[in-house]
Every structure is written in C-alpha cells, then in structure tokens.
Design a protein around this motif. Structure first.
Motif, PDB file in Angstrom:
ATOM      1  N   ILE A  31      -6.873 -29.044  -2.485  1.00 27.20           N
ATOM      2  CA  ILE A  31      -5.410 -28.388  -1.970  1.00 27.20           C
ATOM      3  C   ILE A  31      -4.872 -27.035  -2.961  1.00 27.20           C
ATOM      4  O   ILE A  31      -5.543 -27.042  -4.343  1.00 27.20           O
ATOM      5  N   ASP A  32      -4.680 -26.292  -2.390  1.00 27.16           N
ATOM      6  CA  ASP A  32      -4.833 -24.908  -3.399  1.00 27.16           C
ATOM      7  C   ASP A  32      -5.488 -24.294  -3.405  1.00 27.16           C
ATOM      8  O   ASP A  32      -6.107 -23.806  -5.171  1.00 27.16           O
ATOM      9  N   ASP A  33      -6.864 -24.815  -2.849  1.00 26.00           N
ATOM     10  CA  ASP A  33      -8.335 -24.720  -3.541  1.00 26.00           C
ATOM     11  C   ASP A  33      -8.720 -25.368  -4.692  1.00 26.00           C
ATOM     12  O   ASP A  33     -10.024 -24.858  -5.237  1.00 26.00           O
ATOM     13  N   VAL A  34      -8.678 -26.394  -4.433  1.00 24.81           N
ATOM     14  CA  VAL A  34      -8.326 -27.203  -5.940  1.00 24.81           C
ATOM     15  C   VAL A  34      -9.284 -28.622  -5.139  1.00 24.81           C
ATOM     16  O   VAL A  34      -8.202 -29.256  -3.961  1.00 24.81           O
ATOM     17  N   LEU A  35     -10.315 -28.815  -5.943  1.00 22.17           N
ATOM     18  CA  LEU A  35     -10.587 -29.905  -4.657  1.00 22.17           C
ATOM     19  C   LEU A  35     -10.523 -31.419  -5.972  1.00 22.17           C
ATOM     20  O   LEU A  35     -10.324 -31.987  -7.017  1.00 22.17           O
ATOM     21  N   VAL A  36      -9.800 -32.775  -4.781  1.00 21.46           N
ATOM     22  CA  VAL A  36      -9.347 -33.213  -4.802  1.00 21.46           C
ATOM     23  C   VAL A  36      -9.526 -34.679  -4.876  1.00 21.46           C
ATOM     24  O   VAL A  36      -9.301 -35.827  -4.498  1.00 21.46           O
ATOM     25  N   GLY A  37     -10.646 -34.630  -3.544  1.00 22.64           N
ATOM     26  CA  GLY A  37     -10.726 -35.304  -2.855  1.00 22.64           C
ATOM     27  C   GLY A  37     -12.610 -35.798  -2.534  1.00 22.64           C
ATOM     28  O   GLY A  37     -13.140 -34.611  -1.853  1.00 22.64           O
ATOM     29  N   PHE A  76     -14.080 -40.719  -3.306  1.00 16.75           N
ATOM     30  CA  PHE A  76     -12.918 -40.874  -4.745  1.00 16.75           C
ATOM     31  C   PHE A  76     -11.536 -40.070  -4.266  1.00 16.75           C
ATOM     32  O   PHE A  76     -12.152 -38.726  -3.679  1.00 16.75           O
ATOM     33  N   VAL A  77     -10.855 -40.218  -4.844  1.00 11.07           N
ATOM     34  CA  VAL A  77      -9.614 -39.081  -4.774  1.00 11.07           C
ATOM     35  C   VAL A  77      -9.083 -39.459  -6.103  1.00 11.07           C
ATOM     36  O   VAL A  77      -8.429 -40.659  -6.366  1.00 11.07           O
ATOM     37  N   SER A  78      -8.831 -38.341  -6.532  1.00 10.57           N
ATOM     38  CA  SER A  78      -8.474 -37.736  -8.193  1.00 10.57           C
ATOM     39  C   SER A  78      -6.327 -38.627  -7.963  1.00 10.57           C
ATOM     40  O   SER A  78      -5.858 -38.281  -7.364  1.00 10.57           O
ATOM     41  N   PRO A  79      -6.725 -39.286  -9.008  1.00  9.70           N
ATOM     42  CA  PRO A  79      -5.071 -40.079  -9.248  1.00  9.70           C
ATOM     43  C   PRO A  79      -4.140 -38.687  -8.709  1.00  9.70           C
ATOM     44  O   PRO A  79      -3.207 -39.112  -8.600  1.00  9.70           O
ATOM     45  N   VAL A  80      -3.992 -37.439  -9.201  1.00 16.25           N
ATOM     46  CA  VAL A  80      -3.253 -36.462  -8.829  1.00 16.25           C
ATOM     47  C   VAL A  80      -2.985 -36.108  -7.416  1.00 16.25           C
ATOM     48  O   VAL A  80      -1.818 -35.527  -7.071  1.00 16.25           O
ATOM     49  N   ALA A  81      -3.863 -37.160  -6.758  1.00 17.85           N
ATOM     50  CA  ALA A  81      -3.395 -36.642  -5.384  1.00 17.85           C
ATOM     51  C   ALA A  81      -3.650 -38.025  -4.180  1.00 17.85           C
ATOM     52  O   ALA A  81      -3.322 -38.243  -3.368  1.00 17.85           O
ATOM     53  N   ALA A  82      -3.600 -38.695  -5.218  1.00 21.28           N
ATOM     54  CA  ALA A  82      -3.094 -40.454  -5.026  1.00 21.28           C
ATOM     55  C   ALA A  82      -2.052 -40.757  -4.075  1.00 21.28           C
ATOM     56  O   ALA A  82      -0.904 -40.303  -4.535  1.00 21.28           O
ATOM     57  N   GLY A  83      -2.267 -41.397  -3.417  1.00 21.87           N
ATOM     58  CA  GLY A  83      -1.098 -41.615  -2.078  1.00 21.87           C
ATOM     59  C   GLY A  83      -0.408 -41.144  -1.250  1.00 21.87           C
ATOM     60  O   GLY A  83       0.408 -40.700  -0.951  1.00 21.87           O
ATOM     61  N   THR A  84      -0.942 -39.275  -1.225  1.00 18.70           N
ATOM     62  CA  THR A  84      -0.969 -38.198  -0.294  1.00 18.70           C
ATOM     63  C   THR A  84      -1.445 -38.630   0.528  1.00 18.70           C
ATOM     64  O   THR A  84      -1.175 -36.791   1.828  1.00 18.70           O
ATOM     65  N   GLY A  85      -1.999 -39.608   0.960  1.00 16.44           N
ATOM     66  CA  GLY A  85      -3.057 -39.686   2.768  1.00 16.44           C
ATOM     67  C   GLY A  85      -4.049 -38.909   2.742  1.00 16.44           C
ATOM     68  O   GLY A  85      -4.937 -38.721   3.563  1.00 16.44           O
ATOM     69  N   ILE A  86      -4.685 -38.051   1.364  1.00 15.68           N
ATOM     70  CA  ILE A  86      -5.715 -37.417   1.594  1.00 15.68           C
ATOM     71  C   ILE A  86      -7.334 -38.624   1.462  1.00 15.68           C
ATOM     72  O   ILE A  86      -8.260 -38.119   2.059  1.00 15.68           O
TER      73      ILE A  86
END
Length: 169
Positions: free
Chosen positions: A62-68, A90-100
């Motif tokens: 997301i915006d060039d930040v690896l989150v999962g 693994f999905v970072s907690p900052v992206a949890a619940g977004t469907g990633i």
C-alpha cells in the motif's frame, strides 16, 4: 472485504529483501502468538523462496509499503511434487481487516492453478489463530490433521492444524 484499491500484489524479488526482513521480523518478534517459529529460528529473515513458479513469495503493498506476505514452496520429491506448502503468511496489524490476507491467498491460488500437475496446497496454522482459520476455510481449505500441543509459546502449548485445498482441474 476486498483489499484497498491502492493495494498492489506482486512477487517479491531480492530488491525487496530488506522490506521483507523488516516486516517478517516484526511479525515473529512482536506477535509470536500467531507463529509456529520464533524470531531466532528465521535467521536473518531473508526471502524463503527462489522466485520461480514452484517457489515464490508474494507481497502486498500500500503506497509502496510492504504490509503483507505469503510464500509457497512446491515439494521437489518425485512422489510428492503434486503438493505445495503455503507458509510465512503475515499481514501487518496496520492492514488487518482490509482484505489483504484474502487477496494474497487468492492470488497464490491463481498462480498455482496454472501449474497443471499441482493437485493440492497445504498449510499449517495454530489452533488459536481463529481469524486465519476462518479465512483459509472460506477459501476452500479443510482441516485434515491436528497435532496436540505442537508449539510452545512461553509456558503455553498450542495445537497446530494442517489444512489442505485441492486444486480444481
């Protein structure tokens, strides 16, 4: 829920190694209750795959930040190479619940479905990780084994589930 429209899923390369290492070590260090391995068991946190059709790691950005991330490794033994293992999800907690997480696994399934002789993908998940188990089940994975007290986290022992998804042919 689907991943944010700004989410990009793509295979990781050696150029992503540092971002992968940072995300992976954050997960196993700060959230050990979700992993069967400890930070000390992961080495430097390098990419665990070779970057081929049989061995790859997908990253969600997301915006060039690896989150999962999620990795796949196909068995190389002659009588077992109809199977592959999904691991290091693994999905970072900052992206949890977004469907990633769902989007990563769906993309992985799409990638392996192109391999006409691959028949099944397997994974392991801690029995206490109910959110992950629900995700995997919703994507066609079914439990086929449970190892009691398989993983020790601190003073607690957690069962580990093995799940499989057969590839439709």
């Amino acid at each position: 829920m689907s991943a944010p429209s700004t989410c990009v899923i793509r295979p990781l390369t050696e150029l992503d190694r540092d971002r992968y290492r940072q995300l992976w070590l954050h997960g196993v260090t700060d959230l050990p209750q979700y992993f069967r391995i400890a930070a000390s068991d992961t080495g430097a946190g390098d990419l665990p795959t070779r970057g081929s059709a049989d061995s790859f790691t997908l990253g969600a950005f997301i915006d060039d930040v690896l989150v999962g991330v999620v990795s796949l490794e196909r068995d190389t033994m002659a009588k077992l190479n109809h199977k592959a293992l999904v691991f290091r999800m693994f999905v970072s907690p900052v992206a949890a619940g977004t469907g990633i997480g769902r989007t990563l696994i769906e993309r992985l399934i799409t990638e392996v479905s192109a391999q006409t002789d691959l028949r099944q993908i397997q994974l392991t998940v801690l029995a206490t990780n109910e959110r992950a188990i629900r995700l995997y089940a919703s994507l066609g994975f079914v439990e086929f084994a449970r190892e009691p007290q398989a993983v020790r986290i601190g003073d607690d022992f957690v069962d580990e589930l093995r799940m499989v998804r057969f590839i439709a042919r």
